[in-house]
Design an enzyme around this catalytic site. Structure first.
Site, PDB file in Angstrom:
ATOM      1  N   ARG A  52      51.692  60.041  -1.041  1.00  0.00           N
ATOM      2  CA  ARG A  52      52.326  61.616  -0.907  1.00  0.00           C
ATOM      3  C   ARG A  52      51.007  62.377  -0.907  1.00  0.00           C
ATOM      4  NH1 ARG A  52      50.201  63.637  -5.499  1.00  0.00           N
ATOM      5  NH2 ARG A  52      49.312  61.831  -6.439  1.00  0.00           N
ATOM      6  N   TYR A 105      67.723  85.267  -1.824  1.00  0.00           N
ATOM      7  CA  TYR A 105      68.486  84.021  -2.292  1.00  0.00           C
ATOM      8  C   TYR A 105      68.511  83.735  -3.789  1.00  0.00           C
ATOM      9  CZ  TYR A 105      68.778  78.761  -1.301  1.00  0.00           C
ATOM     10  OH  TYR A 105      69.077  77.420  -1.425  1.00  0.00           O
ATOM     11  N   ASP A 177      60.284  84.742   1.757  1.00  0.00           N
ATOM     12  CA  ASP A 177      61.109  83.974   2.987  1.00  0.00           C
ATOM     13  C   ASP A 177      61.397  84.583   4.354  1.00  0.00           C
ATOM     14  OD1 ASP A 177      62.731  82.460   3.172  1.00  0.00           O
ATOM     15  OD2 ASP A 177      63.503  81.973   1.375  1.00  0.00           O
ATOM     16  N   LYS A 202      66.812  74.913   7.442  1.00  0.00           N
ATOM     17  CA  LYS A 202      67.486  75.135   8.056  1.00  0.00           C
ATOM     18  C   LYS A 202      67.672  75.423   9.684  1.00  0.00           C
ATOM     19  CE  LYS A 202      69.697  77.370   4.671  1.00  0.00           C
ATOM     20  NZ  LYS A 202      68.892  77.012   2.879  1.00  0.00           N
TER      21      LYS A 202
END
Length: 387
Positions: A52, A105, A177, A202
């Site tokens: 992890r 967003y 962002d 993206k």
């Protein structure tokens, strides 16, 4: 030697000499990692400690993103939204005040309204075009200012350097962002950002088959970011990381094509009678074009248009019959997309007063003339349905 950007895109995060001369970093699937001695268990200084916490595969992509963005270090999350939420939770606590852009967003807004506020963190939305005027909104308890430039639906370009100057004078963290421009067309840390967030889903991936996010920070913001990321237990899957490492190598050539196709579509749409306006930061008609031109080195393929008012039937005729533009959320992949958006429903600090329907387009890698033909046929259907 100091590498230019296109060279960094190809070389960042790669170390063939450490991997038997293999060009691409290998994919490590791991949960348990063994320690050779009890002293090693106590010290926990070996580079890989638990799956992890990352493997050489993870570190390769984190190093590549940090180098491309110009930041200190990066961590990965399982989605772009997880990058937003992890960054906010890592730096905010009960009693803190967050300034959040009104153009953010929508899922990020939902998290603020439904999670942060519930835990006693005050969230105040502000006009994305406020610039240095944000100083008037800063309180003693303000911990962070969150920006998204441009906004991924309405494309306001924020004056990041002006906001950064004000934030740092007050000891406030500046988050951004940076998904729209990617590290290729906007360098967040050169403009005063402390924490840069990307939906790796993206453009860094580029193939519409991975969910991932990244958080990159300055050295000063790193310790809290890493601690928060570890405490929340977020991590990215090794096969997904491999796909992003593969996709990132073509970021420069892909994004150039997205930009050129997007601009060609935007200019064509600006001349259509069905379109009230095109909302694209790279067009001189955009109200924030001067800021975009000053701070950005290019544009991605994502922009919006406002249609002239039309009936729901006409809108459906336009959209439902499109062959090359798919209707779906997300963007940044090789395929072109179009989706209706409703910014007036979520704004609180500013009003969205457009009379016509907003459509967000993502220009993919298809031939731009074919995309124009697809839209032209759609407008013909719109007229026929309007009667």
């Amino acid at each position: 030697m100091k590498k230019k950007q296109d060279t960094l895109i190809v070389t960042a995060g790669r170390d063939p000499e450490a991997n038997f001369g293999i060009v691409n970093p290998p994919v490590y699937h791991a949960s348990t990692v063994l320690y050779p001695t009890i002293e090693a268990v106590k010290a926990r200084t070996q580079p890989v400690t638990y799956g992890r916490r990352g493997t050489p595969t993870t570190f390769a992509l984190q190093d590549a993103i940090a180098e491309l963005e110009g930041g200190y270090r990066s961590v990965l999350t399982p989605s772009g939204l997880a990058a937003v939420t992890t960054a906010l939770l890592a730096h905010l606590k009960t009693g803190d005040h967050l300034l959040m852009t009104d153009s953010v967003y929508e899922p990020s807004r939902h998290f603020c309204d439904k999670v942060l506020m519930r835990y006693g963190i005050a969230v105040e939305y502000y006009d994305p075009r406020i610039g240095a005027g944000i100083e008037k909104l800063i309180r003693p308890e303000t911990k962070a200012i969150f920006t998204e430039s441009p906004g991924s639906v309405t494309f306001e370009v924020q004056d990041i350097p002006a906001i950064a100057d004000v934030a740092h004078l007050s000891g406030v963290l500046l988050m951004m962002d940076n998904t729209w421009a990617s590290p290729l067309y906007f360098k967040p840390f050169e403009h005063g950002v402390d924490v840069s967030i990307q939906a790796v889903t993206k453009y860094l991936c580029g193939h519409s088959d991975v969910m991932m996010g990244s958080i990159t920070t300055t050295e000063a913001a790193w310790k809290e970011t890493l601690a928060g990321h570890g405490a929340l237990g977020t991590c990215a899957a090794p096969d997904d990381i491999y796909l992003v490492l593969r996709g990132i190598r073509t970021l420069s050539v892909r994004l150039e094509r997205h930009m050129q196709t997007g601009l060609k579509l935007a200019h064509w749409l600006a001349g259509r009678p069905e379109v009230a306006r095109v909302i694209h930061p790279a067009l001189p008609s955009h109200p924030d074009h001067a800021i975009w031109k000053r701070d950005f080195t290019g544009a991605s393929g994502l922009f919006s248009i406002e249609l002239q008012p039309c009936s729901d039937k006409a809108l459906a005729a336009l959209l439902d019959g499109l062959e090359l533009f798919g209707m779906g959320y997300s963007w940044g992949g090789f395929e072109s997309l179009i989706i209706p958006q409703y910014p007036a429903k979520i704004r609180t600090a500013t009003r969205w007063t457009a009379a016509g329907q907003i459509l967000r387009l993502h220009a993919g890698l298809e031939d731009p003339d074919d995309l124009i033909a697809d839209l032209k046929a759609g407008f013909e259907r719109l007229h026929a349905a309007n009667g």
